[in-house]
Motif scaffolding. Structure first.
Motif, PDB file in Angstrom:
ATOM      1  N   ASN A  85       0.817  -1.231   0.000  1.00 52.59           N
ATOM      2  CA  ASN A  85       0.000   0.000   0.000  1.00 52.59           C
ATOM      3  C   ASN A  85       0.841   1.267   0.000  1.00 52.59           C
ATOM      4  N   ILE A  86       1.774   1.296  -0.937  1.00 54.13           N
ATOM      5  CA  ILE A  86       2.663   2.455  -1.052  1.00 54.13           C
ATOM      6  C   ILE A  86       1.882   3.670  -1.565  1.00 54.13           C
ATOM      7  N   ASP A  87       2.138   4.812  -0.962  1.00 51.50           N
ATOM      8  CA  ASP A  87       1.473   6.054  -1.409  1.00 51.50           C
ATOM      9  C   ASP A  87       2.261   6.815  -2.473  1.00 51.50           C
ATOM     10  N   TYR A  88       3.583   6.707  -2.444  1.00 57.09           N
ATOM     11  CA  TYR A  88       4.410   7.400  -3.422  1.00 57.09           C
ATOM     12  C   TYR A  88       5.801   6.788  -3.464  1.00 57.09           C
ATOM     13  N   LEU A  89       6.620   7.251  -4.390  1.00 52.93           N
ATOM     14  CA  LEU A  89       7.947   6.654  -4.596  1.00 52.93           C
ATOM     15  C   LEU A  89       9.047   7.711  -4.522  1.00 52.93           C
ATOM     16  N   ILE A  90      10.210   7.267  -4.041  1.00 56.29           N
ATOM     17  CA  ILE A  90      11.394   8.125  -4.058  1.00 56.29           C
ATOM     18  C   ILE A  90      12.504   7.345  -4.778  1.00 56.29           C
ATOM     19  N   GLY A  91      13.021   7.895  -5.853  1.00 57.57           N
ATOM     20  CA  GLY A  91      14.147   7.280  -6.555  1.00 57.57           C
ATOM     21  C   GLY A  91      15.423   8.006  -6.201  1.00 57.57           C
ATOM     22  N   ILE A  92      16.439   7.248  -5.740  1.00 59.67           N
ATOM     23  CA  ILE A  92      17.748   7.849  -5.404  1.00 59.67           C
ATOM     24  C   ILE A  92      18.802   7.133  -6.228  1.00 59.67           C
ATOM     25  N   GLY A  93      19.401   7.838  -7.182  1.00 62.10           N
ATOM     26  CA  GLY A  93      20.429   7.183  -7.993  1.00 62.10           C
ATOM     27  C   GLY A  93      20.593   7.832  -9.347  1.00 62.10           C
ATOM     28  N   GLY A  94      21.078   7.038 -10.299  1.00 62.15           N
ATOM     29  CA  GLY A  94      21.260   7.513 -11.667  1.00 62.15           C
ATOM     30  C   GLY A  94      19.999   7.343 -12.484  1.00 62.15           C
ATOM     31  N   GLY A  95      20.134   7.524 -13.787  1.00 65.83           N
ATOM     32  CA  GLY A  95      18.958   7.521 -14.658  1.00 65.83           C
ATOM     33  C   GLY A  95      18.170   6.230 -14.629  1.00 65.83           C
ATOM     34  N   SER A  96      18.845   5.080 -14.545  1.00 60.54           N
ATOM     35  CA  SER A  96      18.125   3.793 -14.542  1.00 60.54           C
ATOM     36  C   SER A  96      17.236   3.677 -13.311  1.00 60.54           C
ATOM     37  N   VAL A  97      17.751   4.156 -12.185  1.00 63.12           N
ATOM     38  CA  VAL A  97      16.974   4.091 -10.943  1.00 63.12           C
ATOM     39  C   VAL A  97      15.753   5.017 -11.022  1.00 63.12           C
ATOM     40  N   LEU A  98      15.986   6.236 -11.502  1.00 62.74           N
ATOM     41  CA  LEU A  98      14.878   7.194 -11.579  1.00 62.74           C
ATOM     42  C   LEU A  98      13.828   6.706 -12.580  1.00 62.74           C
ATOM     43  N   ASP A  99      14.292   6.139 -13.693  1.00 62.92           N
ATOM     44  CA  ASP A  99      13.353   5.589 -14.676  1.00 62.92           C
ATOM     45  C   ASP A  99      12.572   4.413 -14.087  1.00 62.92           C
ATOM     46  N   ALA A 100      13.249   3.578 -13.302  1.00 63.85           N
ATOM     47  CA  ALA A 100      12.555   2.451 -12.666  1.00 63.85           C
ATOM     48  C   ALA A 100      11.442   2.970 -11.755  1.00 63.85           C
ATOM     49  N   ALA A 101      11.757   4.013 -10.969  1.00 66.73           N
ATOM     50  CA  ALA A 101      10.747   4.580 -10.062  1.00 66.73           C
ATOM     51  C   ALA A 101       9.560   5.120 -10.867  1.00 66.73           C
ATOM     52  N   LYS A 102       9.840   5.755 -11.986  1.00 63.61           N
ATOM     53  CA  LYS A 102       8.758   6.319 -12.812  1.00 63.61           C
ATOM     54  C   LYS A 102       7.900   5.188 -13.407  1.00 63.61           C
ATOM     55  N   ALA A 103       8.537   4.105 -13.844  1.00 66.27           N
ATOM     56  CA  ALA A 103       7.768   2.978 -14.399  1.00 66.27           C
ATOM     57  C   ALA A 103       6.951   2.295 -13.308  1.00 66.27           C
ATOM     58  N   VAL A 104       7.542   2.095 -12.133  1.00 64.70           N
ATOM     59  CA  VAL A 104       6.802   1.478 -11.020  1.00 64.70           C
ATOM     60  C   VAL A 104       5.561   2.307 -10.703  1.00 64.70           C
ATOM     61  N   SER A 105       5.711   3.626 -10.751  1.00 60.56           N
ATOM     62  CA  SER A 105       4.576   4.501 -10.408  1.00 60.56           C
ATOM     63  C   SER A 105       3.401   4.287 -11.359  1.00 60.56           C
ATOM     64  N   VAL A 106       3.690   3.935 -12.608  1.00 58.41           N
ATOM     65  CA  VAL A 106       2.621   3.654 -13.583  1.00 58.41           C
ATOM     66  C   VAL A 106       1.991   2.293 -13.296  1.00 58.41           C
ATOM     67  N   TYR A 107       2.830   1.296 -13.057  1.00 57.72           N
ATOM     68  CA  TYR A 107       2.326  -0.066 -12.831  1.00 57.72           C
ATOM     69  C   TYR A 107       1.466  -0.161 -11.571  1.00 57.72           C
ATOM     70  N   VAL A 108       1.808   0.620 -10.553  1.00 61.22           N
ATOM     71  CA  VAL A 108       1.068   0.506  -9.285  1.00 61.22           C
ATOM     72  C   VAL A 108      -0.390   0.939  -9.458  1.00 61.22           C
ATOM     73  N   THR A 109      -0.622   1.966 -10.239  1.00 61.76           N
ATOM     74  CA  THR A 109      -1.996   2.500 -10.330  1.00 61.76           C
ATOM     75  C   THR A 109      -2.749   2.012 -11.567  1.00 61.76           C
ATOM     76  N   ASN A 110      -2.076   1.277 -12.439  1.00 65.36           N
ATOM     77  CA  ASN A 110      -2.736   0.832 -13.668  1.00 65.36           C
ATOM     78  C   ASN A 110      -2.610  -0.681 -13.816  1.00 65.36           C
ATOM     79  N   ASP A 111      -3.735  -1.340 -14.058  1.00 55.84           N
ATOM     80  CA  ASP A 111      -3.758  -2.796 -14.154  1.00 55.84           C
ATOM     81  C   ASP A 111      -3.373  -3.202 -15.579  1.00 55.84           C
ATOM     82  N   ILE A 112      -2.077  -3.170 -15.867  1.00 56.12           N
ATOM     83  CA  ILE A 112      -1.594  -3.457 -17.228  1.00 56.12           C
ATOM     84  C   ILE A 112      -0.497  -4.513 -17.181  1.00 56.12           C
ATOM     85  N   GLU A 113      -0.295  -5.179 -18.309  1.00 56.14           N
ATOM     86  CA  GLU A 113       0.820  -6.123 -18.432  1.00 56.14           C
ATOM     87  C   GLU A 113       2.115  -5.325 -18.625  1.00 56.14           C
ATOM     88  N   PRO A 114       3.274  -5.940 -18.350  1.00 57.27           N
ATOM     89  CA  PRO A 114       4.534  -5.177 -18.428  1.00 57.27           C
ATOM     90  C   PRO A 114       4.717  -4.408 -19.728  1.00 57.27           C
TER      91      PRO A 114
END
Ligand SMILES: [Fe+2]
Length: 372
Positions: A85-114
């Motif tokens: 039940n995460i409310d929000y995300l914090i990405g700490i790192g380089g571009g891959s980490v920040l991109d991962a956080a942004k993608a996770v944020s989409v997957y959490v609220t949207n019922d979609i396949e990868p």
């Protein structure tokens, strides 16, 4: 009509997380996503944890995202985030980490396949993402773009959505002081490419020009440090601000020839993103100069070098030591010519143009740039 849309709250300066915690506090529980080392080494993770603890916000920590982290792993991180039940995300790192956080944020609220994430149609608003960069290059902290690794040849795919701008970004130079020299160089050249590809772009406007030229100027100010590998705090600050500015510029205009062509090189030869792009950068400027000489000259002036000196600097800062053949180039040309980012180039681009740019960048390295 030129428009400029950049909704990310930017906070900068030493201790900006402690001094301005409001934008990193959003609910009862967050997930922190980091890479293997930099979040800890830089002190950024400790600063984030301290602010969360002081404000009674629980957190889950996921460490170990890298440039090779696969989309299925990122999807699984999102399932963990949902279960907690995460409310929000914090990405700490380089571009891959920040991109991962942004993608996770989409997957959490949207019922979609990868793979549906690349369709760029999301019913629900993604969770808020707060970015704390520990490198200075990708500009992921100020863009709507996300690059992910998938299980296919040419295995880096990207998507873009205005919903994916980070909510806030904290730029603290101290977090980039521990960045290794080679990473600093690669990411600086990447940021320089973002800024130049944005300036030499049909989508460029007075608004994007302001940030792209300033990014070029700031990286030029740190050229000596990039060559020596010794970075003062001022150099680190210049590069960090330049990287986020480069992101703001391409968020507005989109990328261009260097990235679309360099992407093929990176996927095929496993050459770091910044180096692959850097090798193509001078050829791109020279190509655009044939029809847009004044803007091409302005780029080099902003950096503070002559073109031939600029070329030598890039070759030393981001060298390519992998053999590239004409067969490689033929394959990349066939892929690159279908790319939609070609439309951003201010000149018409043919297959022969792409082949010549690749050839001069990787095979005909002694080309003389003094003529213009
Ligand atoms: Fe890039």
């Amino acid at each position: 009509m030129p428009k400029y849309y950049m909704p990310t709250v930017l906070l900068s300066g030493n201790n900006c997380i402690k001094r301005h915690p409001r934008h990193i506090l959003h609910g009862k529980k967050c997930m922190i996503i980091t890479g293997a080392k930099s979040a800890v080494l830089s002190g950024a993770l400790d600063d984030v944890k301290a602010v969360l603890n002081d404000n009674n916000i629980e957190f889950e920590l996921y460490s170990g995202v890298s440039g090779n982290t696969n989309i299925s792993e990122i999807y699984n991180i999102a399932q963990t985030a949902k279960a907690h039940n995460i409310d929000y995300l914090i990405g700490i790192g380089g571009g891959s980490v920040l991109d991962a956080a942004k993608a996770v944020s989409v997957y959490v609220t949207n019922d979609i396949e990868p793979m549906q994430i690349f369709e760029e149609k999301y019913e629900n608003t993604p969770l808020k993402v707060v970015c704390v960069p520990t490198t200075a290059g990708t500009g992921s902290d100020t863009t709507q773009y996300v690059m992910l690794t998938i299980d296919e040849p040419h295995n880096k795919h990207s998507f873009s959505s205005e919903m994916c701008f980070p909510y806030a970004t904290y730029l603290d130079t101290r977090y980039t002081m521990t960045m290794p020299v080679d990473v600093t160089r690669n990411t600086a050249v990447d940021a320089l490419c973002h800024a130049i590809e944005s300036y030499l772009n049909v989508q460029a406007s007075a608004f994007s020009d302001t940030v792209s030229l300033e990014a070029i100027r700031l990286i030029g100010k740190s050229a000596v440090a990039l060559l020596s590998g010794k970075f003062s705090e001022e150099d680190r600050e210049n590069l960090l601000v330049a990287a986020s500015s480069g992101g703001m510029a391409v968020a507005h205009t989109g990328l261009n020839l260097v990235h679309l062509m360099g992407h093929k090189v990176t996927c095929s030869k496993n050459i770091p993103h910044g180096r692959a792009n850097g090798a193509l950068l001078v050829e791109f400027i020279a190509f655009v100069a044939r029809t847009n000489i004044m803007r091409a000259v302005k780029v080099i002036d902003a950096f503070g070098y002559e073109l031939s000196g600029f070329k030598k600097l890039i070759d030393r800062v981001a060298p390519i030591d992998v053999e590239i053949t004409e067969e490689d180039i033929d394959e990349w040309v066939e892929l690159a010519i279908t790319d939609k980012e070609l439309e951003n180039c201010p000149c018409t681009v043919t297959k022969d143009d792409l082949r010549t740019i690749y050839y001069n960048a990787f095979i005909n390295k002694e080309r003389n740039y003094k003529e213009w």
